[in-house]
Design a protein around this motif. Structure first.
Motif, PDB file in Angstrom:
ATOM      1  N   PRO A  13      76.182  63.528  75.121  1.00  0.00           N
ATOM      2  CA  PRO A  13      76.982  62.291  75.653  1.00  0.00           C
ATOM      3  C   PRO A  13      78.617  62.190  75.316  1.00  0.00           C
ATOM      4  O   PRO A  13      78.991  63.159  74.597  1.00  0.00           O
ATOM      5  CB  PRO A  13      76.432  61.104  74.863  1.00  0.00           C
ATOM      6  N   LYS A  14      79.321  61.656  76.094  1.00  0.00           N
ATOM      7  CA  LYS A  14      80.875  61.452  75.689  1.00  0.00           C
ATOM      8  C   LYS A  14      81.128  60.456  74.800  1.00  0.00           C
ATOM      9  O   LYS A  14      80.469  59.525  74.326  1.00  0.00           O
ATOM     10  CB  LYS A  14      81.346  61.123  77.103  1.00  0.00           C
TER      11      LYS A  14
ATOM     12  N   ARG B 128      82.009  58.513  71.225  1.00  0.00           N
ATOM     13  CA  ARG B 128      81.609  58.524  69.866  1.00  0.00           C
ATOM     14  C   ARG B 128      79.930  58.602  70.140  1.00  0.00           C
ATOM     15  O   ARG B 128      79.250  58.544  68.995  1.00  0.00           O
ATOM     16  CB  ARG B 128      81.797  56.766  69.365  1.00  0.00           C
ATOM     17  N   ALA B 129      79.229  58.576  70.935  1.00  0.00           N
ATOM     18  CA  ALA B 129      77.880  58.640  71.171  1.00  0.00           C
ATOM     19  C   ALA B 129      77.264  60.239  70.728  1.00  0.00           C
ATOM     20  O   ALA B 129      76.418  60.589  70.513  1.00  0.00           O
ATOM     21  CB  ALA B 129      77.343  58.324  72.309  1.00  0.00           C
ATOM     22  N   ASN B 130      78.542  61.181  70.923  1.00  0.00           N
ATOM     23  CA  ASN B 130      78.225  62.514  70.564  1.00  0.00           C
ATOM     24  C   ASN B 130      78.280  62.775  69.171  1.00  0.00           C
ATOM     25  O   ASN B 130      79.315  62.221  68.350  1.00  0.00           O
ATOM     26  CB  ASN B 130      79.408  63.430  71.182  1.00  0.00           C
ATOM     27  N   GLY B 131      77.321  63.198  68.525  1.00  0.00           N
ATOM     28  CA  GLY B 131      77.272  63.471  67.134  1.00  0.00           C
ATOM     29  C   GLY B 131      78.555  64.255  66.391  1.00  0.00           C
ATOM     30  O   GLY B 131      79.068  64.381  65.260  1.00  0.00           O
ATOM     31  N   ASN B 132      79.349  65.084  67.402  1.00  0.00           N
ATOM     32  CA  ASN B 132      80.296  65.719  66.916  1.00  0.00           C
ATOM     33  C   ASN B 132      81.749  65.430  67.001  1.00  0.00           C
ATOM     34  O   ASN B 132      82.705  65.683  66.890  1.00  0.00           O
ATOM     35  CB  ASN B 132      80.346  67.164  67.613  1.00  0.00           C
ATOM     36  N   TYR B 133      81.692  63.918  67.555  1.00  0.00           N
ATOM     37  CA  TYR B 133      82.857  63.131  67.408  1.00  0.00           C
ATOM     38  C   TYR B 133      83.795  62.945  66.251  1.00  0.00           C
ATOM     39  O   TYR B 133      83.021  62.753  65.304  1.00  0.00           O
ATOM     40  CB  TYR B 133      82.488  61.847  68.222  1.00  0.00           C
ATOM     41  N   GLN B 134      85.074  63.315  66.358  1.00  0.00           N
ATOM     42  CA  GLN B 134      85.736  63.115  64.980  1.00  0.00           C
ATOM     43  C   GLN B 134      86.913  62.461  65.104  1.00  0.00           C
ATOM     44  O   GLN B 134      87.262  61.471  64.314  1.00  0.00           O
ATOM     45  CB  GLN B 134      86.215  64.584  64.508  1.00  0.00           C
ATOM     46  N   HIS B 135      87.766  62.782  66.027  1.00  0.00           N
ATOM     47  CA  HIS B 135      88.951  61.762  65.923  1.00  0.00           C
ATOM     48  C   HIS B 135      89.397  61.158  67.606  1.00  0.00           C
ATOM     49  O   HIS B 135      90.312  60.356  67.285  1.00  0.00           O
ATOM     50  CB  HIS B 135      90.188  62.508  65.407  1.00  0.00           C
ATOM     51  N   GLY B 136      88.924  61.621  68.514  1.00  0.00           N
ATOM     52  CA  GLY B 136      89.181  60.990  69.712  1.00  0.00           C
ATOM     53  C   GLY B 136      90.461  61.754  70.291  1.00  0.00           C
ATOM     54  O   GLY B 136      90.724  61.217  71.510  1.00  0.00           O
ATOM     55  N   HIS B 137      90.984  62.871  69.833  1.00  0.00           N
ATOM     56  CA  HIS B 137      92.079  63.198  70.237  1.00  0.00           C
ATOM     57  C   HIS B 137      92.169  63.859  71.778  1.00  0.00           C
ATOM     58  O   HIS B 137      92.879  64.035  72.780  1.00  0.00           O
ATOM     59  CB  HIS B 137      92.747  64.312  69.451  1.00  0.00           C
ATOM     60  N   PHE B 138      90.755  64.325  71.854  1.00  0.00           N
ATOM     61  CA  PHE B 138      90.268  65.203  73.173  1.00  0.00           C
ATOM     62  C   PHE B 138      89.302  64.562  74.091  1.00  0.00           C
ATOM     63  O   PHE B 138      88.731  64.839  74.885  1.00  0.00           O
ATOM     64  CB  PHE B 138      89.691  66.568  72.727  1.00  0.00           C
ATOM     65  N   THR B 139      89.392  63.087  74.041  1.00  0.00           N
ATOM     66  CA  THR B 139      88.583  62.113  75.057  1.00  0.00           C
ATOM     67  C   THR B 139      89.317  62.168  76.345  1.00  0.00           C
ATOM     68  O   THR B 139      90.642  62.434  76.392  1.00  0.00           O
ATOM     69  CB  THR B 139      88.475  60.800  74.501  1.00  0.00           C
TER      70      THR B 139
END
Length: 58
Positions: free
Chosen positions: A19-20, A22-33
């Motif tokens: 998933p895209k 924050r739902a992704n477990g590897n989400y860290q800072h959102g710089h590459f959303t």
């Protein structure tokens, strides 16, 4: 593969994967959303337009 929706070698279909955001477990800072990338592209476009406008005035 012609006429098929799934690759016989890789098996991936459209929409599969993690998933895209924050739902992704590897989400860290959102710089590459997607939203952050689009924002940076818009800022770069504005800067390019401003530089070309200033170049024409001088």
């Amino acid at each position: 593969m012609k006429g098929r929706t799934r690759c016989r070698m890789h098996g991936g279909t459209k929409g599969s994967g993690a998933p895209k955001g924050r739902a992704n477990g590897n989400y860290q800072h959102g710089h590459f959303t997607c939203e952050a990338i689009q924002g940076r592209l818009a800022v770069r476009k504005l800067i390019r337009q401003a530089k070309s406008t200033l170049a024409r005035l001088t």
